[in-house]
Design a protein around this motif. Structure first.
Motif, short mmCIF file in Angstrom:
data_model
loop_
_atom_site.label_atom_id
_atom_site.label_comp_id
_atom_site.label_asym_id
_atom_site.label_seq_id
_atom_site.Cartn_x
_atom_site.Cartn_y
_atom_site.Cartn_z
N THR A 164 2.30 9.01 13.19
CA THR A 164 0.97 9.47 12.78
C THR A 164 1.03 10.88 12.18
OG1 THR A 164 -0.12 8.12 14.46
CG2 THR A 164 -1.37 9.97 13.59
N THR B 265 2.64 10.91 8.76
CA THR B 265 1.70 10.39 7.76
C THR B 265 0.69 11.45 7.36
OG1 THR B 265 1.92 8.18 8.74
CG2 THR B 265 0.10 8.52 7.22
N LYS B 266 0.17 12.17 8.34
CA LYS B 266 -0.80 13.23 8.05
C LYS B 266 -0.15 14.35 7.23
CE LYS B 266 -3.84 12.55 12.04
NZ LYS B 266 -4.47 13.17 13.24
N TYR C 131 -0.22 13.60 3.57
CA TYR C 131 -1.53 13.64 2.91
C TYR C 131 -2.15 15.03 2.90
CZ TYR C 131 -1.21 8.58 3.29
OH TYR C 131 -0.79 7.28 3.20
N GLU D 76 -7.48 7.38 -1.00
CA GLU D 76 -6.45 6.35 -0.98
C GLU D 76 -5.15 6.94 -1.51
OE1 GLU D 76 -6.80 1.85 -2.19
OE2 GLU D 76 -6.23 2.99 -3.99
N SER D 77 -4.05 6.64 -0.84
CA SER D 77 -2.76 7.16 -1.26
C SER D 77 -2.29 6.45 -2.53
CB SER D 77 -1.73 6.97 -0.15
OG SER D 77 -0.42 7.20 -0.63
N GLU E 184 -2.55 3.42 1.43
CA GLU E 184 -3.17 3.65 2.73
C GLU E 184 -4.41 4.54 2.55
OE1 GLU E 184 -1.76 4.82 7.24
OE2 GLU E 184 -0.67 5.64 5.55
N GLU E 185 -5.43 4.31 3.37
CA GLU E 185 -6.67 5.08 3.26
C GLU E 185 -6.71 6.15 4.34
OE1 GLU E 185 -10.27 2.81 2.72
OE2 GLU E 185 -9.17 1.22 1.70
N VAL E 186 -7.30 7.29 3.98
CA VAL E 186 -7.29 8.45 4.87
C VAL E 186 -8.56 9.25 4.65
CG1 VAL E 186 -6.03 9.80 3.15
CG2 VAL E 186 -5.91 10.47 5.54
N LEU F 98 -6.42 9.04 9.84
CA LEU F 98 -5.90 7.84 9.18
C LEU F 98 -6.81 6.66 9.50
CD1 LEU F 98 -2.11 8.23 10.08
CD2 LEU F 98 -3.36 9.23 8.16
N LEU G 23 -7.44 2.74 9.99
CA LEU G 23 -6.70 1.52 10.34
C LEU G 23 -7.66 0.34 10.28
CD1 LEU G 23 -4.80 2.90 13.46
CD2 LEU G 23 -4.02 2.88 11.10
N THR H 52 -9.69 4.87 13.67
CA THR H 52 -9.09 6.06 13.08
C THR H 52 -8.12 6.66 14.07
OG1 THR H 52 -10.85 7.51 13.93
CG2 THR H 52 -11.14 6.58 11.71
#
Length: 441
Positions: A58, A61-62, A65, A406-407, A412-414, A430, A432, A440
């Motif tokens: 996690t 991933t953060k 972004y 969106e990446s 992936e959506e954030v 993030l 999910l 999230t």
């Protein structure tokens, strides 16, 4: 030797045999007990490792972004902390036996690299495009290793034994990531202790509700009427259970399989609990959200906007946040559970709203939304945005623009929260998605 002598000798031999057998049984039971204790210890450590790897994934991933030095520094420190915990969990496992040597190598590299990134940011330097790619590579490995460890956990949950070597993880090969990775400092000496007022600070736990403080105290009969209205029944059908003290003092009543707490000040519905099971579904989530919205208005929770929902066991739980003048206040939260069988309200949790709701200052846009958007990572595409106020770990709040992105790399959506005061990132969540709803982390 006489016949009596033979009998005596046989008796001694038989007694000795029984004694040996007894010792063998005791030792076997002791060995089984030790093995069981060792197995339980191993499985506990494996579960902890799984949680650590999930947190590492996690945070990585953060970090990909984020486009804020401040946020990256916080994420890097959290990542370093999680890697330290993961190493501790891994040290209690038979690494070679469980094919976890790649996991140990990855955690070491992730720990080293997070320290390297944190130190670089702390010294005022920027993260390069190559270093961003390194974080992406680490994330890919984190995902693979997380899946491998999760598969081991699943095998153990189905009866597999670590001590019997009947669990196997996927083999994940980890090569050298890049020159930057190999030259990252092997340790972060003099790492500063991160001191802050965390989410469990006394100031947060013991914060007094402004809403309740400014409300009048009601008696038990008034509370009973409010409870009857909230549960759609006659007052005579409600039974008083007990007085509940604590942070939010309540009168507690029961009706059928539901219990309800009514605040002693203000008469707000604090919670509804349900003890039964919902075995079938006949309405969809969209109807459930509409029912919950109307219900909240009927019991005095006005201007509530639904954010996310999750369905489990035929109950749809919808999160609502207070919204005023186009600004969503995420701390003023109410969760409502709707039975998908008949649309009845089976649960409610309003502690967030009751604790945090109050008059707030107007939303200030020192930084325009268009300028704040420019500070987002170039790897993100904005889908939509809105104004909001988010709670912080130290009990304060931050006025932000929420950018749903969106990446461009992973799709992936954030959610990125950028301060409307400074233009800096305040938080990253993030998204999910699943068949049951949205979460999230």
């Amino acid at each position: 030797m006489t016949k009596r002598g033979y009998i005596r000798l046989f008796s001694y031999a038989l007694t000795f045999t029984f004694i040996l057998a007894g010792y063998a049984i005791v030792n076997m039971n002791t060995a089984k007990s030790y093995k069981l204790q060792l197995e339980n210890s191993y499985q506990q450590s494996l579960n902890e490792l799984s949680e650590n790897l999930d947190s590492i994934e996690t945070n990585l991933t953060k970090s990909i972004y984020s486009n804020s030095d401040k946020m990256l520094l916080e994420i890097s420190r959290d990542l370093y902390s999680e890697c330290t915990k993961a190493k501790d969990s891994l040290s209690r496992l038979p690494v070679k036996q469980m094919n976890l040597s790649s996991t140990y190598k990855f955690i070491s590299q992730a720990s080293d690299y997070s320290s390297y990134i944190a130190q670089k940011i702390a010294s005022g330097k920027e993260i390069t495009n190559e270093e961003h790619k390194n974080l992406t590579k680490l994330l890919n490995y984190a995902t693979q290793l997380n899946e491998s460890v999760n598969s081991m956990v699943a095998i153990c949950n189905n009866g597999g034994k670590i001590t019997s070597s009947d669990i196997k993880g996927k083999s994940v090969s980890i090569n050298s990531l890049t020159t930057d990775m190999s030259t990252a400092e092997s340790s972060f000496k003099d790492y500063p202790t991160l001191l802050y007022d965390g989410p469990f600070a006394d100031a947060v736990l013991n914060r007094e509700s402004t809403l309740l403080k400014s409300s009048r105290e009601i008696d038990k009969n008034e509370a009973r009427k409010i409870a009857a209205t909230a549960l759609s029944c006659n007052v005579s059908e409600i039974s008083f259970e007990n007085d509940e003290d604590g942070k939010i003092p309540c009168y507690v009543f029961a009706y059928g399989q539901r219990s309800i707490g009514i605040t002693k000040r203000g008469g707000y519905v604090s919670y509804i609990l349900y003890g039964g099971k919902i075995t079938q579904a006949s309405i969809d989530e969209k109807n459930a959200i509409n029912i919950a919205q109307k219900y909240l208005s009927s019991i005095g929770y006005d201007n509530m906007s639904n954010t996310y929902y999750m369905t489990n066991n035929n109950i749809c739980v919808i999160n609502f946040a207070y919204k005023n003048n186009g600004v969503t206040y995420y701390a003023d939260l109410v969760k409502v559970g709707i039975s998908l069988s008949d649309g009845k309200v089976v649960s409610l949790e309003a502690e967030g709203y009751i604790t945090n709701h109050r008059e707030r200052e107007s939303f200030s846009e020192n930084v325009k939304k268009s300028d704040a958007e420019k500070n987002l990572s170039p790897y993100l595409k904005v889908l939509n945005s809105k104004k909001c106020v988010i709670p912080k770990d130290n009990g304060t709040e931050a006025q932000c623009y929420e950018f749903h992105c969106e990446s461009s790399e992973t799709n992936e959506e954030v959610l990125i929260y950028v301060s409307s005061q400074t233009g800096k990132e305040e938080d990253i969540m993030l998204l999910l998605y699943s068949d049951n709803g949205t979460l999230t982390k």
